[in-house]
Design a protein around this motif. Structure first.
Motif, PDB file in Angstrom:
ATOM      1  N   TYR A  64     -49.168  35.043  12.699  1.00  0.00           N
ATOM      2  CA  TYR A  64     -48.263  34.118  13.469  1.00  0.00           C
ATOM      3  C   TYR A  64     -48.129  34.477  15.106  1.00  0.00           C
ATOM      4  O   TYR A  64     -47.711  33.361  15.834  1.00  0.00           O
ATOM      5  N   GLU A 106     -47.291  31.170  17.515  1.00  0.00           N
ATOM      6  CA  GLU A 106     -45.964  31.004  17.845  1.00  0.00           C
ATOM      7  C   GLU A 106     -46.027  31.362  19.334  1.00  0.00           C
ATOM      8  O   GLU A 106     -45.305  30.767  20.139  1.00  0.00           O
ATOM      9  N   ILE A 130     -44.195  27.976  20.344  1.00  0.00           N
ATOM     10  CA  ILE A 130     -42.768  28.107  20.357  1.00  0.00           C
ATOM     11  C   ILE A 130     -42.517  28.494  21.884  1.00  0.00           C
ATOM     12  O   ILE A 130     -41.751  27.854  22.571  1.00  0.00           O
TER      13      ILE A 130
END
Length: 483
Positions: free
Chosen positions: A341, A345, A349
């Motif tokens: 991830y 991310e 994110i």
């Protein structure tokens, strides 16, 4: 009879004119442009396996910019030793650390250089030179790489001389732009007050509560300390960069936070980095450094990504560029599920616009990452030498072809040329030796290094035009060689 002769002559003239008309496109198609001749010459070098001529080809080729570039890791140890001598420093003859003249077991720089054993020992500790030539017990390659910075960091703050050296080397190998990660912002605030609360939100994954906590931390920070840190950083940079930029070369700077600190310190460091980037236009981006497989990095990754998202959401910081180290992991460095991830991310994110390394792509949701990066035109910063040394990833194990085939813009960079004893030219030689990219594709990677830089639009336009002129001159030279 005369009439028939004239008629015959007119017919022949028409036929000749028709032939000329028909032949013109054929002749034009046969004539090669300088770029086509350069492509043919490159193909010939590749087919012959003549690495020496390939090295000369890339040493002369314009390389645009180096976008993944650590200042302190790009200065060669020979220069650091010069600085030690100038400042009256010595070397510990056992630990090979920098010491003052009062220290025991000291050795002068001149004496060190005259002693082959000491000099080679220092080189093997301050860089990756000869690492694989030793059979004695050693620390792992990734640890060795990051350890080098501890040796020369006490002397690396000589920014003015260091930037001047990096410029000279760049011009020598036909590099016109460097975007270097200069240093973090030194903030006097040392607070661990909020660590317990941050870890509580990490455990519960309470994102709404975390945002409120971030607001509380930011507003409680001593503004005077932040402002002082920003002023000092910009003042030091202003002095160091004097005389660096000219019509043929530009250097811009990223600042960064270190992911290995406790979460309160990381938050303050990221905040200070954003403040600096929002204040000085020469600081074009923010980054994040430190070994990604470190236990602290792994444990706090979720928090870190949300810190970046938080600062990017603030109106005063929304235009700050963000390039993040992500996916600098290989199987065995951490648990398999922890490789799934980091790149994704960092993009979705934290909001990274460029990814540094991205090597663990095959172990993440590669299709989602490639689709996102291609659509957003997020570039990948490829660092072949350091990926091989730190991660043991090279040749077909490297996901460079996955990125390229997925439509992600590729840029080729050095990472830490001083530590790796390498150069941008060497990265292109490795690229040609290991992969099947054509000359036009390699040319596009060079163009990407300007297009996906964080320079302002005016400077980007200037450097695009400069790069095109340099390619035209280079291809004309190669076309002349290939006759």
């Amino acid at each position: 009879m005369f009439y028939y002769f004239v008629a015959y002559l007119c017919l022949m003239i028409k036929q000749l004119a028709l032939c000329a008309l028909l032949c013109t496109p054929v002749c034009t198609a046969i004539a090669q442009t300088d770029q086509e001749k350069t492509t043919a010459y490159y193909n010939k070098l590749k087919a012959s396996g003549d690495v020496a001529r390939l090295a000369y080809f890339f040493s002369q080729m314009p390389k645009g910019g180096d976008l993944h570039h650590h200042y302190s890791g790009s200065v060669y140890l020979e220069t650091y030793l010069d600085w030690c001598k100038d400042k009256g420093k010595y070397i510990d003859s056992f630990k090979y650390s920098i010491v003052d003249d009062t220290a025991a077991d000291r050795i002068s720089i001149d004496a060190l250089r005259k002693n082959a054993l000491h000099y080679r020992n220092l080189m093997s500790l301050w860089s990756t030179a000869d690492f694989y030539n030793h059979s004695a017990p050693q620390v792992p390659p990734d640890q060795h790489f990051f350890n080098t910075f501890g040796f020369f960091s006490p002397i690396s703050g000589n920014f003015k001389a260091g930037l001047a050296e990096l410029k000279r080397r760049a011009l020598q190998e036909n590099v016109q732009y460097i975007e270097t990660m200069l240093s973090s912002v030194s903030v006097s605030i040392k607070s661990t007050t909020y660590n317990a609360s941050l870890y509580r939100h990490l455990a519960t994954r309470d994102e709404n509560g975390l945002t409120a906590l971030f607001d509380s931390i930011r507003t409680s920070l001593a503004k005077i300390a932040i402002d002082t840190a920003v002023t000092n950083y910009i003042s030091a940079l202003r002095d160091a960069r004097t005389g660096i930029d000219d019509g043929n070369f530009t250097m811009r700077y990223q600042t960064y936070a270190n992911r290995l600190k406790d979460p309160s310190t990381v938050f303050i460091s990221i905040y200070a980095a954003f403040c600096v980037a929002a204040t000085d236009t020469n600081i074009v981006g923010v980054n994040f450094v430190g070994a990604e497989n470190d236990p602290v990095s792994m444990k706090d990754f979720w928090l870190h990504m949300r810190m970046f998202r938080y600062f990017k959401s603030l109106p005063q910081f929304e235009k700050i560029h963000l390039a993040l180290h992500a996916g600098e992991l290989a199987p065995g460095m951490t648990r398999p599920e922890d490789m799934g991830y980091h790149i994704y991310e960092s993009l979705t994110i934290a909001g990274a616009e460029r990814i540094g390394h991205g090597v663990d792509l095959p172990y993440e949701d590669a299709q989602a990452i490639l689709t996102h990066m291609a659509a957003k035109k997020n570039a990948i910063e490829i660092n072949l030498t350091s990926n091989e040394f730190i991660l043991g990833i090279k040749n077909e194990r490297h996901p460079i072809n996955m990125y390229h085939d997925g439509g992600v813009p590729l840029t080729i960079s050095t990472d830490d040329a001083g530590v790796s004893r390498s150069s941008l030219t060497e990265q292109y030689i490795m690229l040609a030796e290991r992969y099947t990219f054509t000359y036009p594709q390699i040319r596009s990677f060079v163009l990407n290094s300007i297009e996906h830089s964080f320079m302002n639009p005016y400077m980007k336009t200037h450097h695009k035009a400069l790069l095109q002129r340099r390619f035209a001159a280079f291809e004309k030279m190669v076309a002349g060689m290939s006759k």
